[in-house]
Write a protein that holds these residues in place. Structure first.
Motif, PDB file in Angstrom:
ATOM      1  N   LEU A  11     -12.939 -20.310  60.087  1.00 32.78           N
ATOM      2  CA  LEU A  11     -12.038 -21.237  60.765  1.00 32.78           C
ATOM      3  C   LEU A  11     -12.751 -22.470  61.297  1.00 32.78           C
ATOM      4  CD1 LEU A  11      -9.940 -18.511  62.617  1.00 32.78           C
ATOM      5  CD2 LEU A  11      -9.506 -19.570  60.389  1.00 32.78           C
ATOM      6  N   SER A  12     -14.064 -22.564  61.050  1.00 31.18           N
ATOM      7  CA  SER A  12     -14.835 -23.755  61.382  1.00 31.18           C
ATOM      8  C   SER A  12     -16.037 -23.787  60.442  1.00 31.18           C
ATOM      9  CB  SER A  12     -15.295 -23.732  62.847  1.00 31.18           C
ATOM     10  OG  SER A  12     -16.452 -22.934  62.995  1.00 31.18           O
ATOM     11  N   SER A  30       1.839 -22.637  64.302  1.00 34.42           N
ATOM     12  CA  SER A  30       0.806 -22.523  63.269  1.00 34.42           C
ATOM     13  C   SER A  30       1.350 -21.821  62.018  1.00 34.42           C
ATOM     14  CB  SER A  30      -0.441 -21.805  63.798  1.00 34.42           C
ATOM     15  OG  SER A  30      -0.208 -20.440  63.997  1.00 34.42           O
ATOM     16  N   LYS A  63      -7.858 -32.916  57.019  1.00 29.67           N
ATOM     17  CA  LYS A  63      -8.906 -32.046  57.583  1.00 29.67           C
ATOM     18  C   LYS A  63     -10.165 -32.120  56.746  1.00 29.67           C
ATOM     19  CE  LYS A  63      -7.235 -29.258  60.986  1.00 29.67           C
ATOM     20  NZ  LYS A  63      -7.442 -28.024  61.650  1.00 29.67           N
ATOM     21  N   SER A 109      -6.134 -25.000  58.143  1.00 26.43           N
ATOM     22  CA  SER A 109      -6.975 -24.423  59.195  1.00 26.43           C
ATOM     23  C   SER A 109      -8.164 -23.632  58.656  1.00 26.43           C
ATOM     24  CB  SER A 109      -6.131 -23.524  60.100  1.00 26.43           C
ATOM     25  OG  SER A 109      -5.607 -22.444  59.346  1.00 26.43           O
ATOM     26  N   LYS A 111      -4.069 -30.771  55.050  1.00 20.35           N
ATOM     27  CA  LYS A 111      -5.320 -30.210  54.525  1.00 20.35           C
ATOM     28  C   LYS A 111      -6.242 -31.330  54.052  1.00 20.35           C
ATOM     29  CE  LYS A 111      -8.060 -27.023  52.621  1.00 20.35           C
ATOM     30  NZ  LYS A 111      -8.833 -26.081  53.424  1.00 20.35           N
TER      31      LYS A 111
END
Length: 169
Positions: A58-59, A139, A163, A33, A160
């Motif tokens: 987080l982004s 989470s 992502k 994340s 991960k």
């Protein structure tokens, strides 16, 4: 809201603590994340702590949501760390999260990691308590799975990796 999760990792407590405590700012290496994390430079360093804390982006959006994490207690000899986490720049239903992370040796090549959170919810979070609790617990379970995989294999968890591939596309 209190949530505690534990996991057994097939590595020594020292090896687990190297990732979780000593290299605290490098969460982006193993947390799915967290695309980017780095050492916090403003604040007071807790006694014995290797750094003030970390910022977890987080982004990848400019001014996107972050977790502003400050180490409030650090005990290298006992493998225990307390961290105050404050979400910023997002619509999370959490005001703050006080986490106690600990690693307990189980023999020479195994350790139990405990992640105990005491979350303070915003009013909307209190209204959505059951949903928030299930989502946060899930989470934390995933986070500990990712930690386990990283410590045991030296490589990021497949979640991960996926992502990272998605972000690169």
């Amino acid at each position: 809201m209190k949530i505690t999760r534990k996991i057994i990792i097939d590595k020594s407590a020292t090896e687990v603590w190297d990732v979780l405590g000593r290299n605290f700012e490098q969460a982006d290496q193993w947390m799915a994340s967290v695309p980017k994390s780095y050492a916090k430079v403003v604040g007071t360093t807790a006694e014995g702590a290797p750094l003030i804390g970390r910022i977890c982006e987080l982004s990848q959006k400019p001014n996107g949501p972050i977790a502003d994490e400050t180490i409030t207690h650090y005990d290298e000899s006992q493998f225990v760390m307390h961290v105050n986490v404050v979400p910023r720049n997002g619509n999370l239903p959490i005001q703050q999260n006080n986490v106690v992370m600990s690693v307990r040796p189980i023999g020479d090549a195994q350790a139990e990691v405990s992640w105990a959170s005491d979350l303070e919810l915003k009013p909307v979070g209190k209204l959505l308590y059951p949903i928030v609790k299930v989502g946060v617990a899930k989470s934390f379970d995933e986070l500990l799975e990712e930690l386990k995989h990283f410590v045991e294999t030296g490589t990021p968890h497949p979640r991960k990796v996926a992502k990272l591939a998605k972000l690169a596309a």
